[in-house]
Every structure is written in structure tokens, then in C-alpha cells.
Design a protein around this motif. Sequence first.
Motif, PDB file in Angstrom:
ATOM      1  N   ARG A  32       0.827  -1.211   0.000  1.00  0.00           N
ATOM      2  CA  ARG A  32       0.000   0.000   0.000  1.00  0.00           C
ATOM      3  C   ARG A  32       0.861   1.261   0.000  1.00  0.00           C
ATOM      4  NH1 ARG A  32      -3.385   0.177   4.960  1.00  0.00           N
ATOM      5  NH2 ARG A  32      -4.322   1.959   3.868  1.00  0.00           N
ATOM      6  N   ASP A  58       1.752   3.456  -2.329  1.00  0.00           N
ATOM      7  CA  ASP A  58       1.177   4.632  -2.986  1.00  0.00           C
ATOM      8  C   ASP A  58       0.112   5.290  -2.118  1.00  0.00           C
ATOM      9  OD1 ASP A  58       2.830   4.265  -5.095  1.00  0.00           O
ATOM     10  OD2 ASP A  58       1.283   3.690  -6.541  1.00  0.00           O
ATOM     11  N   GLN A  59      -0.753   4.476  -1.534  1.00  0.00           N
ATOM     12  CA  GLN A  59      -1.810   5.015  -0.667  1.00  0.00           C
ATOM     13  C   GLN A  59      -1.204   5.711   0.551  1.00  0.00           C
ATOM     14  OE1 GLN A  59      -3.786   0.862  -1.083  1.00  0.00           O
ATOM     15  NE2 GLN A  59      -5.325   2.154  -0.133  1.00  0.00           N
ATOM     16  N   ARG A  60      -0.176   5.137   1.093  1.00  0.00           N
ATOM     17  CA  ARG A  60       0.429   5.722   2.297  1.00  0.00           C
ATOM     18  C   ARG A  60       1.118   7.054   1.972  1.00  0.00           C
ATOM     19  NH1 ARG A  60      -0.211   2.046   6.194  1.00  0.00           N
ATOM     20  NH2 ARG A  60      -0.234  -0.177   5.641  1.00  0.00           N
ATOM     21  N   SER A 106      -2.873   8.308   9.727  1.00  0.00           N
ATOM     22  CA  SER A 106      -4.208   7.886   9.297  1.00  0.00           C
ATOM     23  C   SER A 106      -5.326   8.574  10.073  1.00  0.00           C
ATOM     24  CB  SER A 106      -4.348   6.370   9.432  1.00  0.00           C
ATOM     25  OG  SER A 106      -4.105   5.965  10.769  1.00  0.00           O
ATOM     26  N   GLN A 156      -1.555   9.560   1.848  1.00  0.00           N
ATOM     27  CA  GLN A 156      -1.974   9.908   3.215  1.00  0.00           C
ATOM     28  C   GLN A 156      -1.004  10.896   3.856  1.00  0.00           C
ATOM     29  OE1 GLN A 156      -2.374   5.982   5.105  1.00  0.00           O
ATOM     30  NE2 GLN A 156      -4.542   6.435   5.447  1.00  0.00           N
TER      31      GLN A 156
END
Length: 648
Positions: free
Chosen positions: A317, A319-321, A646, A324
Amino acid sequence: MSNRVEQKDTGADRQLYGCLNSTPPQSFLMVAGAGSGKTTSLIKGVMEILAKHGNRLKLRRQRVACITYTEVAVGEIRADVRENPLVHVSTIHSFLWTLVRSFQSDIQSWVTSRIEEKLVELRETAASFGPRVQQRTRDKNRRDIVRYEQQRARIGRVLSFSYGTGSDYVNGILGHDDIIKMVPQFIVERPLMRTLVAQQFPFFLVDESQDTAESVVSALKAVALELGDRFCLGFFGDPMQRIYLTGIGTISAEAGWANITKPENFRCPASVLAVANAIRRDGDPVVQTRGRMTGPEGAQVSVLGSANICILPADDRRDQRIAQVRAWAAERTDDPAWKTDRGVDAVKLLVIVHRMAAKRLGFGDLYSALNDKAPDKFKNGFLDGTAWPVRPFNGFVLPLVDAAKNGREFEVMQFLRTQSPLLERKNLIGVNVASRLAELRRFTETLQQMMEPGSRATNADVLRLLHDSKVIPLDPRILSYLQLPPQNDAERGEKPEAAKEEDDGEELTKEIAAMEAFLALPSAQFWGYYDYVNDDSPFSTQQGIKGAEFERVLVVLDDDEGTHVQFSYDKYLGIKPLSDRDEANRREGKETTVERTRRLFYVCCKRAMKDLIVVLFTGDIAGARRQITSLGLFPEESIHLENAISNL
């Protein structure tokens, strides 16, 4: 002229003037950390020489030599000195060729010896092959031996030599590697060469000295030691910013030389400067001061900025992190530009060419071919676009096609005039120029079609077009892999680096496999890579941004996706133990992965003019936090884990 000369003199600048104006002038070393204005000091030094010694230089037909690392830097320095004819500004390769080009008989003798050396190396490599070496590796070695034997038979017919990007001995072309090996050897061995250097350039200034080859430094020192009363040699650099393995790094001062340290930093806010000094602390004793200031002269205040590190899991993950983290940074700093990828406010993401950038920009297969199971020289050269398989694309194909498809016809012709031997004056004698130009137009149109997104043309197809058209000479190592018929240009050139005895041909076997994969790839993948290495994407290589600066910098540390054995952030931070080789190097006083990675990390963090975020992807979150805290790299309140990012 830029405003560099008008900037207020520092203590280091005044020391520099003292060296240049003493009788005789005194050679020196200036160590200036990232953001210190090292190039500003160099420009100030040049202008001081012109002001105090310019008339004498002009009367004696002498000049100031100002040598730097890249063509971009050459252009900037030339502009800063207003193209003054008393200042010779060039890269070291160009300077060395200027010095030696009239000694054609000496060059011919050296090339003849060089061919003999290569034959000896190839035969020794063949003799060291063990039973594990593949047949294709043995076959390639035999082909290379045949080529060099044919070169040896033909080299005596070469009338003169010129300087190009790659070696082409039987057509009289010397490459970068030849120049950097041959000319320093001439200077060290021949008193006449040392005298010529001192007579023509009594002031000799070297920028980015940490990246200068050791052979060049030794040659220049030989001139200074023999002719010091008529030759002032100055090195401007910073050993902590050596990130290319070919550079000398630290240069030792000779007796009577001045050591100048420029401690000021004018780029980084206080928080970033504190992190950079902490990184540098275990590397050398230099501590930078001041930091970026704001406000009117006489009432300036320090810019605080921000510096944070986020320790996140090395999972699928990433890219998602990263997204974020950017959203978290935008909210934390009240700065929506943290979400921007384009324009002057774009965030600059610094990575060691890993899959995050390659996949997003569409060159994932190209990355895999020259990285995953490739030899180290491909992995490291891929980082900054200097690996020999990619040079024809980065240096010729892509800029030419980019200009053509965007209708910049004048730029196309200028580029062909400067790059192609077909338009050299000597090659136009007795030729119908209109027909030659029409041929080049058709070539450019064909090349443009082959490089279109969706084209089925492979890298091998494009390279064969370049070879068949004779528009530019190709690196002979490429010709070898294209397996062209044994005629004309195909029978000349450089061999791949000889396999070391201890690896039993393994590196050469890796090279062959990597080149087979590379040649089969669609050439259109190069567009994403081209944007990447030329800084036209949100991503930049950590190796390719030295000297640049950005308001917002996000540095990604990710050993799992880097796969470059030269660097390891987990080893640098103490999360993973050193390898047996690193331990052996440490015992012997040699450089380890830790020192190389520290320098790279330092260079990256010093790009930030306002805010810095470091994202460390690791499989040991707790261990990473513990190590970063114990090393004192970031304040504890600036170390963040996944839950903080997050919980927006």
C-alpha cells in the motif's frame, strides 16, 4: 549577470581573496556544505582574479580555467561571468581534450597500447572462466577479441583522432573514458604537459571537486607541486556530497595550501538544518550555521520550517500511504500545495529509482530490465541516466523527437548539426546538401513514428535505425549486442567491463541477460523515464538533484524496492546488520554502505527550503523508531507512525 557577485562576502570569501592575491597566489581547498553558496564563492573568486590580474592575463594571452561537473553548470557559470573570454569554462572531459588534441601522434601511440591492453584483459577473462560460465558469455568474449584484433590491424591507418561520447578507435573517435584515462597520464608522465597547463591557465578552479576523478586530481596536483609559483590551483567541493562512486571524495591539502571552510547555510530553515547537521555529525566535523533567513536587511529572522519523519510498513500500500502523508502534511502545515504535483508549488518526491516511480510513469519494464537482475554498473548508471544502454535515447533520440513532434523545426536542425557527423563540414564535401537534409528529415519522421506511444518498435529496432542511418555513432558495446554483420562500425569499440576472477564471469552473464531484456522492450517506455531523469515529473532520483532546491521535499526511503547494493537505509539506521563485505571494509578502513547512504541522505534533506518530510518504509517499525531516536536524527516529537498519519 546573476546577483551572486553582489551578495555580501563571507569569511570564506575573504580568505579566498587572500589566496588569489598573495605573491605568489596560494593554492587552496574550500569545503562548503550543501546550500552554502559554494558556486557563489567560485564566481566571486573568478571575478576577483579578473579585477586584480585580468590585464596581466590578457597581455600574456592566458586565461582562468573554471572546471565543473555538468554541461548545465557550465552554462550557468558562463552566464555569471558574462561569457568573459579570459575565463575558460568547461567540463573536465572537454578541458582535457582541449589540452591534448594537437598531440595526434601521442594519441595514436596511446590508443595502440590501449587496444593491446584490452586484448590482454579479454584473454585473461576468458582464461578465468569456470564451468558455471554460460556459453553465450564465452561467445561474446570471443567476438570481442576478434573485434579488437581487427582494430589492431586497422588502427595505423587512422589519420587523426577527435573526441566523442563513445570510443570508435578505427574511425578516430575517443570516448569519455579514454580522455579521463589518457590525458592525466600524459600530464603526470610528461613535464611538457605540466608546463603547458601552467602557462595557459595560471589560475585553475575546480567546482564539485568531490566528484572529480582521482586521476585528474593527481594530475593537477602534479602541476601545482612543480609549478606552484606560476600555478594557483583551487578545489571547491564537499566530501559529504559525493554520491557518484567515480569521484575522489576528500582531497588532501598539500604543504603550503590553504584550507578554507564555508560553514554558512543560506537555503534550509532551522528545523531542516538541524536534521542535516545530525546526519553529517558522524561523517565529518563540519557543522553548518545560520540557515535560511527572511525579512529586510538588518532585521532578518530565522525561518523555522518543519522537518518530520514518518515510519510506515513496507507493504503493498505504498502509494496510498504516500498520499496519506501528503494529506496529513497539508493539514499540519495549513499548506494545500502539499497535494500538488505540477507547477512551481509542486512537491518534489525524491526516491532511489524504485517501482513506485517506474510504475506510475510507465517505465516499469525498463526499470526491471536494467535493475532487478542486472549488474551493479547498470543499476547505478540507471539512477542518473548515464548507463551506456540508455545514453543514445536520453542524449539523442528523445530530445530530437520531442522537438520534432512539437514543431520546433529550428531546434531539430540545430540539434542535428551539433550531434550528427553527417552534417560536419568535412562530411559534406562533394555531397548534395539538399539531398542530405531530405534524408535526415525522413529519418526524423521515421524515428518519431517509432517512438509514438503504442508503437511496437523495440529498443533494438530504434538502435538499428540509428546505426543503419549513420546519423550518430553508437557505443560499440551496444553494437555487439545487436549482433550486426562484421563490417564497418560493427567491428570496433569498447568491451563490457571484464568479469572479475572471483565472480567467475557472473557480472558479464548478468549484463548479457539484462541487455537481451532491454533490447526487446518497446522504446516508447523511454518517455516516462526521460521525464523522470530530467526532472519533469513529481519524482526525482536522489542521485540527480544535487544543487537543486525546492520549497517542499518528500524523501522516500525504501530498501525493498531500491535493490541497489551500494545504498541501504536500513543498514545506515542500524535496523539491519552490516553484510560480511561491509564488515570487512570497515576493518580495512574502506568505505561501507553506511557512508555512501549517509551522504545520499544528507544531499536529499538539504534540498528543502521550507518543509521536509522523510517517509521510511520498513519491516521493523519499532526497531526503526528506536534507532532514529537513539541516533538523534529527528526530535522525538517529529517522529510519526501509521496511526498519526491515518487519524486525520
